[in-house]
Design a protein around this motif. Sequence first.
Motif, PDB file in Angstrom:
ATOM      1  N   THR A 261     -14.820   5.086  -1.784  1.00 61.95           N
ATOM      2  CA  THR A 261     -13.861   5.000  -0.680  1.00 61.95           C
ATOM      3  C   THR A 261     -12.672   4.182  -1.161  1.00 61.95           C
ATOM      4  O   THR A 261     -12.858   3.127  -1.780  1.00 61.95           O
ATOM      5  CB  THR A 261     -14.486   4.294   0.551  1.00 61.95           C
ATOM      6  OG1 THR A 261     -15.647   5.030   0.943  1.00 61.95           O
ATOM      7  CG2 THR A 261     -13.514   4.244   1.720  1.00 61.95           C
ATOM      8  N   MET A 262     -11.482   4.699  -0.905  1.00 64.26           N
ATOM      9  CA  MET A 262     -10.267   3.959  -1.297  1.00 64.26           C
ATOM     10  C   MET A 262      -9.356   3.844  -0.083  1.00 64.26           C
ATOM     11  O   MET A 262      -9.058   4.843   0.567  1.00 64.26           O
ATOM     12  CB  MET A 262      -9.539   4.708  -2.431  1.00 64.26           C
ATOM     13  CG  MET A 262     -10.341   4.786  -3.713  1.00 64.26           C
ATOM     14  SD  MET A 262      -9.621   5.947  -4.910  1.00 64.26           S
ATOM     15  CE  MET A 262      -8.091   5.120  -5.302  1.00 64.26           C
ATOM     16  N   TYR A 263      -8.954   2.605   0.220  1.00 59.87           N
ATOM     17  CA  TYR A 263      -7.983   2.367   1.282  1.00 59.87           C
ATOM     18  C   TYR A 263      -6.637   2.142   0.612  1.00 59.87           C
ATOM     19  O   TYR A 263      -6.532   1.331  -0.313  1.00 59.87           O
ATOM     20  CB  TYR A 263      -8.385   1.148   2.114  1.00 59.87           C
ATOM     21  CG  TYR A 263      -9.750   1.317   2.750  1.00 59.87           C
ATOM     22  CD1 TYR A 263      -9.896   2.015   3.945  1.00 59.87           C
ATOM     23  CD2 TYR A 263     -10.888   0.806   2.135  1.00 59.87           C
ATOM     24  CE1 TYR A 263     -11.149   2.200   4.514  1.00 59.87           C
ATOM     25  CE2 TYR A 263     -12.148   0.976   2.697  1.00 59.87           C
ATOM     26  CZ  TYR A 263     -12.282   1.674   3.890  1.00 59.87           C
ATOM     27  OH  TYR A 263     -13.515   1.858   4.445  1.00 59.87           O
ATOM     28  N   CYS A 264      -5.645   2.864   1.077  1.00 59.94           N
ATOM     29  CA  CYS A 264      -4.324   2.831   0.441  1.00 59.94           C
ATOM     30  C   CYS A 264      -3.276   2.625   1.527  1.00 59.94           C
ATOM     31  O   CYS A 264      -3.581   2.670   2.725  1.00 59.94           O
ATOM     32  CB  CYS A 264      -4.049   4.163  -0.257  1.00 59.94           C
ATOM     33  SG  CYS A 264      -5.361   4.697  -1.382  1.00 59.94           S
ATOM     34  N   SER A 265      -2.026   2.420   1.113  1.00 63.51           N
ATOM     35  CA  SER A 265      -0.970   2.277   2.126  1.00 63.51           C
ATOM     36  C   SER A 265       0.414   2.437   1.523  1.00 63.51           C
ATOM     37  O   SER A 265       0.609   2.289   0.316  1.00 63.51           O
ATOM     38  CB  SER A 265      -1.054   0.903   2.803  1.00 63.51           C
ATOM     39  OG  SER A 265      -0.632  -0.091   1.911  1.00 63.51           O
ATOM     40  N   THR A 266       1.357   2.728   2.426  1.00 62.74           N
ATOM     41  CA  THR A 266       2.782   2.524   2.138  1.00 62.74           C
ATOM     42  C   THR A 266       3.185   1.342   3.024  1.00 62.74           C
ATOM     43  O   THR A 266       2.326   0.764   3.714  1.00 62.74           O
ATOM     44  CB  THR A 266       3.619   3.760   2.542  1.00 62.74           C
ATOM     45  OG1 THR A 266       3.438   3.966   3.946  1.00 62.74           O
ATOM     46  CG2 THR A 266       3.199   4.996   1.774  1.00 62.74           C
ATOM     47  N   ALA A 267       4.470   1.003   3.096  1.00 59.35           N
ATOM     48  CA  ALA A 267       4.896  -0.098   3.963  1.00 59.35           C
ATOM     49  C   ALA A 267       4.669   0.246   5.433  1.00 59.35           C
ATOM     50  O   ALA A 267       4.452  -0.631   6.273  1.00 59.35           O
ATOM     51  CB  ALA A 267       6.368  -0.416   3.708  1.00 59.35           C
TER      52      ALA A 267
END
Length: 389
Positions: A261-267
């Motif tokens: 599981t990978m949690y990612c983001s942009t601003a």
Amino acid sequence: MRVAMIGGGMIAHDQLLPSLYQLQRLGRLGEIEVCDQKRESLEALAEAPVLLRAFPGQKFMPRLEPYEEVIASLPPRQLVVTAIPDHLHCEAILCALRHDQHVLTVKPLVLKLEHARLIEREARDRGLLVGVEYHKRFDDRSLLARRRYQEGFFGEFRLGTACLLEKWYYRHSNFQNWFSCEATDAFTYIGCHYVDLVAFITGLRPVEVSVYGIRDRFPNGVEGWLWTDARVIWSNGACLNVQNAIGFPDAAPGTNTQGLTMYCSTAERGAWIRHDDQYRGIQYSYVKNPGGAGSTLYAEPSTDYFQYVDLGGPGLVPVGYGYRSVAYIAERALELEGLGLEERRAKLAEWDRGGVMATPANSSYNEAVIEAARLSIAEGGRPIAVSEA
Ligand SMILES: NC(=O)c1ccc[n+]([C@@H]2O[C@H](COP(=O)([O-])OP(=O)(O)OC[C@H]3O[C@@H](n4cnc5c(N)ncnc54)[C@H](O)[C@@H]3O)[C@@H](O)[C@H]2O)c1
């Protein structure tokens, strides 16, 4: 192209030999030799019911001699497949390269960055291929996640968790003869798959690792780090937690439990990748146990990794990313046939840059992580900086 496989144990039986046999059936590869120091390993492989059923009439040439002799007997630029325990890879791969052979090796390539560098140089000087068989890269879900990540659909990786726990019965196998605390640990053995995969998907590099391990005993009394919990920090500050063990219950379905599981983001927005790598949507409850190590009446087989299907014969056809990964590397070695040194070097450099196939030049962050992990585990999980790979 002839093939000499060094080591005829579990991975040879489960994935490598059937993949090589299929390539031989397709006319891509020629004679296959298997070298093992144990007669029983060679006999078990030659008599394996599933291989006899899948590849009627196909055989390998058993070789009990030291692998140095087997490799020395090959003409130049054939394919040596290394499938021996982790700590023996380095010598065997260097031996193959020094005899001008291409190499397909099981992961991990080696256990030290310095050794990866040595292999990289030797291979580059001679224009030889070294493909590290990180087969999870050839799972379509990994390739899709990589493409989507590179296209910016996930923003940036922040936090992740991965696990791969092999079943308890592994403790009764040949593992007890080599999986000692001094030689390896659960993270080094199988955690590297997910470290490699996160690097493969994101292009980020690991910079620090901490591994907490629990010592446990094999039936023969040998002590191994059979349970590990690792924390890997990445070049952008992201953090991946990886749990590994040889201890998932034999009664549980599937050959292991695993996932990412990978949690990612942009601003502006969060993003998420979740791969259940164990449960692929198939549930079977049999009326009889199909047999073989670890078989259960209730099963959740994966057609994604490696299975045999009946496409009308003769025999059975292997399918899945386990086969595709071996085929991909073997095809690259075949592509080099007939080319001069400079042409081979140019192709090899192109594949290093492309990064689909793991090579010593593009994946030695794995060795750097392992090296740091081995120090960390011995010191109770102290964070250790990962050398620039
Ligand atoms: N998921 C994966 O990518 C995956 C899975 C399993 C194993 N592997 C890797 O494959 C390698 C082998 O693992 P395995 O599970 O098949 O182990 P195994 O113990 O079942 O088999 C190893 C074989 O190598 C033979 N051997 C040992 N030293 C030798 C030597 N000097 N010369 C010739 N033969 C020798 C042993 O007799 C044995 O038959 C390991 O590096 C392991 O990490 C990778």
